[in-house]
Design an enzyme around this catalytic site. Structure first.
Site, PDB file in Angstrom:
ATOM      1  N   ASP A   4       0.832  -1.206   0.000  1.00  0.00           N
ATOM      2  CA  ASP A   4       0.000   0.000   0.000  1.00  0.00           C
ATOM      3  C   ASP A   4       0.873   1.266   0.000  1.00  0.00           C
ATOM      4  OD1 ASP A   4      -2.875   0.878   0.425  1.00  0.00           O
ATOM      5  OD2 ASP A   4      -1.963   1.881   2.140  1.00  0.00           O
ATOM      6  N   GLU A  15      14.126 -15.582   0.174  1.00  0.00           N
ATOM      7  CA  GLU A  15      14.507 -16.663   1.095  1.00  0.00           C
ATOM      8  C   GLU A  15      13.448 -17.765   1.116  1.00  0.00           C
ATOM      9  OE1 GLU A  15      15.248 -15.431   5.118  1.00  0.00           O
ATOM     10  OE2 GLU A  15      16.351 -13.670   4.420  1.00  0.00           O
TER      11      GLU A  15
END
Ligand code: GLC
Length: 591
Positions: free
Chosen positions: A238, A290
């Site tokens: 956002d 990751e």
């Protein structure tokens, strides 16, 4: 789908009897790689209006889990899920009081986990909408900041400043809130005196974080990991352009949304696109990397011009960025061609896909927008009962034409819940029911965004048309939605829903998302927008006259009346306000 396609006759057009179509040289070459997000179609679920299982009038996570198979059957890759976190709901959940909790309105963390399990089963990813620019004034961090002394570590999580003037009676600078009024609110200190001001680019209940403070970055990394560990496919970010502010907070004369303003270029705005904001996303990209399964970041970066927006999707930053300039381009072939060309070039230059979007929870739905006699006064505002009402038949015809054009473009596309039903806004919402903070903050001058956020119609009967069993709804549905309900369209091969399914299946089958775009021009018809992608011609008629079609097989049309035949020449014509996809296989268009 096959049955319908075979009903559309092969267009055996005499190539010499139609005005010439010419290709322009390749405008776009596919970006490197075929990762899912380079070609994805992502469907936005606005949870409070999707499906309500408790009967309280607000949609919830179990409602999403229950109906997810219907969304998945559209042929989408992922869901962007608007905020469901704990929140006082002053800005419909974009005011978060706990980033690691589900608001009881929407369910529990267990409901979230169940939703992810169902999404995994259906092969759909769920992107969580993260709100890092600001939180709610009821967040524990902000409550602590308020209670602490000026200059304290707790206050330094936010942007507090002394006021100007002898008694600090004036705000620290002239910045305006996106929702109207000053972007500063003064607090009463613990000792009862009038104190410092805090910055809020949005509502006064949404204090901005201080991203110059490393503790804010650490907190958000931990929040990202919380949801990634629970199976989120990534994040829609956002207000991704505004996190970092110029430390001196200088006055700024541009508009609150950064729209181009004479004398105030976006590049100089002290609160938008500051270089350090990119370090935030570099860190986030590394966090996502990751995890397995190609987790992604998509920026809501309201950045001008589009070339600047490409900075948000450089190889070590986000994966996608919403294309607002495309969304805000009206019914104008030349303007659409220009923005599509610029978008593809800008994103190609950084090796990212462009994205395309026509509707979301912040703008009037495109079925309403494209049927409106005059555009809404501001992009984020809807139409109300006192405005001239849209022509919904025209709006829907144009909306489907625009969608078919958009889904023919290479890159990623975003859909907003309900557009597959052909829904428009509720343009008759009584003012007293409006909940968007921009309505109250501007004293009703701006109507706000409630009109596009109305609960979905699932069935033809019942008080809330199957949104729930109780009939309650946080906003009322407009008249006429029973026939647009999912139930009414589910098994109708001529419905808007069937059109979306068919188009999305073709898009996926032909891998249009990874394709190449070449413009196709018919000089006699400047209001025709045409291009070729992966052997499919996409032709959209934005003019008032029918346009002769080139040779090929029509794969999908935006309406049953999209193709007519010229009574004299027998040449098939593309009707105004229509789009078709024509397969070039085995034929060559007229050069
Ligand atoms: C984004 C959201 C919008 C919200 C604002 C503040 O623009 O899409 O709905 O009001 O941010 O969080």
């Amino acid at each position: 789908m096959i049955e319908r396609m075979s009903q559309i006759p092969e267009l055996a057009v005499n190539q010499h009897s139609i005005p010439g179509y010419t290709f322009e040289s390749a405008t776009h070459s596919p970006s490197s790689g075929d990762e899912w997000w380079r070609r994805s179609v992502i469907y936005q679920i606005y949870p409070r209006s999707f499906r309500d299982t408790t009967g309280n009038g607000i949609g919830d996570l179990p409602g999403i889990t229950r109906e997810l198979h219907r969304v998945a059957s559209l042929g989408i890759d992922a869901i962007w899920l608007s905020p469901f976190f704990a929140s006082p709901q002053k800005d419909a959940g974009y005011d978060v009081s706990d980033y690691r909790a589900v608001d009881p309105l929407f369910g529990t963390l267990e409901d979230f986990d169940n939703m992810i399990t169902e999404a995994d089963r259906l092969g759909v990813k769920i992107l969580v909408d993260i709100v890092p620019n600001h939180c709610s004034d009821e967040h524990t961090l902000f409550k602590a900041a308020r209670a602490a002394a000026p200059g304290s570590a707790a206050r330094n999580m936010f942007i507090f400043r002394d006021g100007q003037g002898e008694n600090g009676q004036l705000p620290p600078n002239n910045w305006q809130s996106h929702f109207g009024g000053s972007a500063w609110t003064r607090i009463t200190e613990a000792d009862g005196t009038e104190g410092q001001y805090y910055l809020h680019l949005f509502d006064s209940s949404q204090p901005d974080f201080n991203w110059d403070n490393p503790a804010v970055g650490d907190e958000f990394e931990s929040v990202l990991r919380f949801w990634l560990d629970r199976g989120a496919g990534g994040f829609r970010v956002d207000v991704a352009h505004a996190l970092v502010k110029e430390p001196e907070l200088p006055n700024w004369g541009g508009t609150a949304d950064g729209a181009p303003t004479p004398g105030f270029p976006f590049s100089e705005a002290p609160m938008f696109g500051r270089p350090a904001v990119h370090d935030v996303y570099r860190r986030w990209r590394a966090v996502c990397a990751e995890y397995d399964g190609e987790r992604v970041l998509c920026a809501e970066a309201n950045v001008h011009p589009i070339e600047a927006m490409a900075d948000w999707v450089r190889p070590d930053e986000m994966h996608q960025s919403f294309n607002f300039p495309f969304l805000h381009t009206g019914w104008d072939a030349a303007a659409l061609k220009a923005i599509i060309t610029r978008s593809l070039r800008a994103f190609d230059a950084v090796g990212a896909p462009s994205t395309w979007v026509l509707s979301n929870h912040d703008v009037p739905r495109h079925a309403t927008r494209l049927g409106a006699p005059v555009p809404a006064p501001r992009p984020g505002d809807g139409l109300g009962p006192d405005d001239k009402q849209p022509d919904m038949q025209l709006g829907l015809a144009r909306a489907k034409a625009a969608t078919l054009m958009m889904l023919g473009l290479p890159g990623g596309a975003y859909l907003f819940q309900g557009e597959e039903l052909g829904l428009g806004d509720n343009t008759q919402l009584p003012h007293e029911l409006r909940q968007d903070p921009s309505y109250a903050r501007t004293g009703g001058e701006r109507l706000g965004r409630d009109g596009c956020r109305v609960p979905l119609p699932w069935s033809t009967g019942g008080e809330s048309l199957g949104f729930n069993d109780s009939g309650a709804g946080w906003l009322p549905q407009p008249a006429g939605w029973a026939e647009l309900s999912r139930e009414a369209q589910e098994s109708d091969p001529d419905s808007t829903l069937a059109f979306y399914r068919e188009t999305l299946a073709l898009r996926r089958g032909r891998e249009l998302g990874l394709g190449n775009l070449n413009w196709l021009v018919n000089e006699a018809y400047p209001e025709l927008l045409g291009f070729e992608n992966s052997g499919i011609l996409v032709l959209m008629n934005l003019g008032r006259l029918p346009v002769p079609l080139p040779t090929g097989t029509v794969l999908v049309a935006s309406s049953a009346t999209a193709i007519t035949v010229d009574s004299d020449s027998g040449v098939p014509l593309l009707a105004p306000d229509s789009t078709v996809w024509v397969s070039l296989e085995g034929s060559t268009p007229t050069a």
